[in-house]
Write an enzyme that holds these catalytic residues in place. Structure first.
Site, PDB file in Angstrom:
ATOM      1  N   ARG A  61      -2.892  10.099   6.600  1.00  0.00           N
ATOM      2  CA  ARG A  61      -1.434  10.309   6.586  1.00  0.00           C
ATOM      3  C   ARG A  61      -1.003  11.270   5.480  1.00  0.00           C
ATOM      4  NH1 ARG A  61       3.333   6.549   5.147  1.00  0.00           N
ATOM      5  NH2 ARG A  61       4.982   7.317   6.516  1.00  0.00           N
ATOM      6  N   ASP A  66       4.540  15.818   2.646  1.00  0.00           N
ATOM      7  CA  ASP A  66       4.773  16.351   1.322  1.00  0.00           C
ATOM      8  C   ASP A  66       4.448  15.234   0.337  1.00  0.00           C
ATOM      9  OD1 ASP A  66       6.448  16.767  -1.165  1.00  0.00           O
ATOM     10  OD2 ASP A  66       6.875  18.636  -0.119  1.00  0.00           O
ATOM     11  N   PRO A 126       9.506  14.138  10.659  1.00  0.00           N
ATOM     12  CA  PRO A 126      10.333  13.390  11.620  1.00  0.00           C
ATOM     13  C   PRO A 126      10.274  11.891  11.331  1.00  0.00           C
ATOM     14  CG  PRO A 126       8.859  14.932  12.741  1.00  0.00           C
ATOM     15  CD  PRO A 126       8.399  14.854  11.324  1.00  0.00           C
ATOM     16  N   HIS A 156      -2.001   7.786  14.914  1.00  0.00           N
ATOM     17  CA  HIS A 156      -1.521   6.405  14.883  1.00  0.00           C
ATOM     18  C   HIS A 156      -2.466   5.466  15.636  1.00  0.00           C
ATOM     19  CE1 HIS A 156       2.963   7.456  13.910  1.00  0.00           C
ATOM     20  NE2 HIS A 156       2.105   7.824  12.970  1.00  0.00           N
ATOM     21  N   THR A 157      -3.627   5.962  15.973  1.00  0.00           N
ATOM     22  CA  THR A 157      -4.653   5.097  16.553  1.00  0.00           C
ATOM     23  C   THR A 157      -5.210   4.131  15.514  1.00  0.00           C
ATOM     24  OG1 THR A 157      -6.720   5.058  17.802  1.00  0.00           O
ATOM     25  CG2 THR A 157      -6.555   6.699  16.084  1.00  0.00           C
ATOM     26  N   ASP A 203      -2.055   0.391  16.216  1.00  0.00           N
ATOM     27  CA  ASP A 203      -2.840   0.180  17.431  1.00  0.00           C
ATOM     28  C   ASP A 203      -3.355  -1.254  17.390  1.00  0.00           C
ATOM     29  OD1 ASP A 203      -4.719  -0.019  19.426  1.00  0.00           O
ATOM     30  OD2 ASP A 203      -5.917   1.698  18.789  1.00  0.00           O
ATOM     31  N   THR A 206      -7.581  -1.692  18.414  1.00  0.00           N
ATOM     32  CA  THR A 206      -8.630  -1.265  17.482  1.00  0.00           C
ATOM     33  C   THR A 206      -7.967  -0.643  16.247  1.00  0.00           C
ATOM     34  OG1 THR A 206      -8.812   0.844  18.672  1.00  0.00           O
ATOM     35  CG2 THR A 206     -10.375  -0.893  19.268  1.00  0.00           C
ATOM     36  N   ASP A 211      -9.860   6.191  17.992  1.00  0.00           N
ATOM     37  CA  ASP A 211     -10.195   6.309  19.415  1.00  0.00           C
ATOM     38  C   ASP A 211      -8.933   6.689  20.176  1.00  0.00           C
ATOM     39  OD1 ASP A 211      -8.694   3.915  19.636  1.00  0.00           O
ATOM     40  OD2 ASP A 211     -10.492   2.682  19.444  1.00  0.00           O
TER      41      ASP A 211
END
Length: 283
Positions: A61, A66, A126, A156-157, A203, A206, A211
Site C-alpha cells: 500500500r 504519498d 481516491p 486488495h486481494t 479478501d 485468502t 491471488d
C-alpha cells in the site's frame, strides 16, 4: 490454482533510494555498485512478513500513497514505515550511501526534498467512497488507464481495512451479499465512533495471499469497500473484473506491468531530489 504469497509480491514491490546521478531508471541499476541490495531487501521483508502477515499488504500500500503520514488518506491508516527504516539501515550496512528495491521495478529514483500536507490531502488518492467515474478520472490524471485502475485495485486481494471506511457500505448499500454484510457487522458497530479501528480482511477467502479471489468476491457482491464493488456494478469495468476472476495468470502478469507503469510516474532522477539519510524526513 497456485497462489502467490505475500513475500512474492513484496519482493516485487519495494522501492527505496538510489545514490547515483544517472538520469534514468533501470532494472539492473545496482548490479555493479551494490549487487547484494536485492537479497538484503528481501531478507528484511521476509522477516517482517513472517512476524506479521498483514505487513505484506501494508508495504504494498505504501507504493500507492504519498508518504505524508498525517494527511487525511493516510492518518491512522498507512503503516510499515519501521520496516522501510530497517531496510534502509541494512542496505546502508551492505552498501553505504545506497538503498534499493525489487521486482522488475526500475531503480535509480531519488527522494523529494519536501513533503506537502496540502498536496497529500488534495484528493489525489481516491477515497473508499469513490464512484467508478471518480476512480477512472483520478487514475487517468496520473497517466493510468481504467484497466490499470482495475488491475491495481486487485492489490486488495490481501490486507485489512478499518471499520470506519466500510461501515456505510455494510449497513446502507444494497449491492452487497446479505450474509457477507451481516458477518462484517458483527465486528463493526453501526454507530460512528464505536469500533472505528476494528479490522476486517479485504479478501475474506485468502486474506494473506496474492491471488485473483478479489475479483471473484466482486462477482458475488462481497467487495468490502464501496470503491471495490463499483468495479463490478453494471458499469464499464464489469468485463475486466469478470476476465480477471477467470484468469489468475493474466491478473498476475498485468498487475506487474501496471505496478511498473505506476512506478514510472514522474520519478526524481539525476540531480533532482536527494538521497535521504533518514527515510522519514528530508536531509
Amino acid at each position: 490454482m497456485a497462489s502467490f504469497t505475500v513475500i512474492n509480491v513484496l519482493f516485487v514491490f519495494l522501492v527505496v533510494f538510489s545514490g547515483s546521478s544517472n538520469a534514468h531508471l533501470s532494472t539492473n541499476f545496482y548490479s555493479k555498485t551494490c549487487p547484494k541490495v536485492l537479497s538484503t531487501v528481501k531478507s528484511v521483508v521476509q522477516s517482517a512478513v513472517a512476524k506479521e502477515r498483514r505487513m505484506g499488504a501494508s508495504l504494498v500500500r505504501l507504493h500507492f500513497h504519498d508518504w505524508e503520514k498525517t494527511a487525511t488518506p493516510n492518518n491512522n491508516s498507512i503503516r510499515g514505515f519501521e520496516v522501510v527504516d530497517k531496510i534502509k539501515s541494512k542496505v546502508e550496512q551492505v552498501c553505504p550511501g545506497l538503498g534499493g528495491p525489487s521486482w522488475n521495478v526500475k531503480l535509480g529514483r531519488r527522494d523529494s526534498k519536501t513533503a506537502s500536507f496540502s498536496a497529500a490531502n488534495s484528493g489525489v488518492i481516491p477515497p473508499p467512497s469513490s464512484t467508478l467515474t471518480n476512480l477512472i478520472n483520478r487514475f487517468q490524471a496520473k497517466g493510468l488507464s481504467a484497466k490499470d485502475m482495475v488491475i491495481l485495485s486487485g492489490s486488495h486481494t490481501f490486507g485489512q481495512a478499518r471499520c470506519t471506511v466500510f461501515r456505510d457500505r455494510i449497513y446502507n448499500e444494497s449491492n452487497i451479499d446479505s450474509s457477507f454484510a451481516k458477518a462484517r457487522q458483527a465486528n463493526c458497530p453501526r454507530a460512528s465512533g464505536s469500533g472505528d479501528n476494528k479490522l476486517a480482511p479485504l479478501d475474506l477467502q485468502t486474506p494473506t495471499f496474492f491471488d485473483n479471489l478479489y475479483y471473484k468476491n466482486l462477482l458475488n457482491k462481497k467487495g468490502l469497500l464501496h470503491s471495490d464493488q463499483v468495479l463490478f456494478n453494471g458499469g464499464s469495468t464489469d468485463s475486466l473484473v469478470t476476465s480477471y476472476s477467470k484468469n489468475p495468470k493474466a491478473f498476475s502478469s498485468d498487475f506487474a506491468a501496471s505496478m511498473i507503469k505506476m512506478g514510472d510516474i514522474s520519478p526524481l532522477t539525476g540531480s533532482n531530489g536527494e538521497i535521504r539519510k533518514n527515510c522519514r524526513k528530508p536531509n
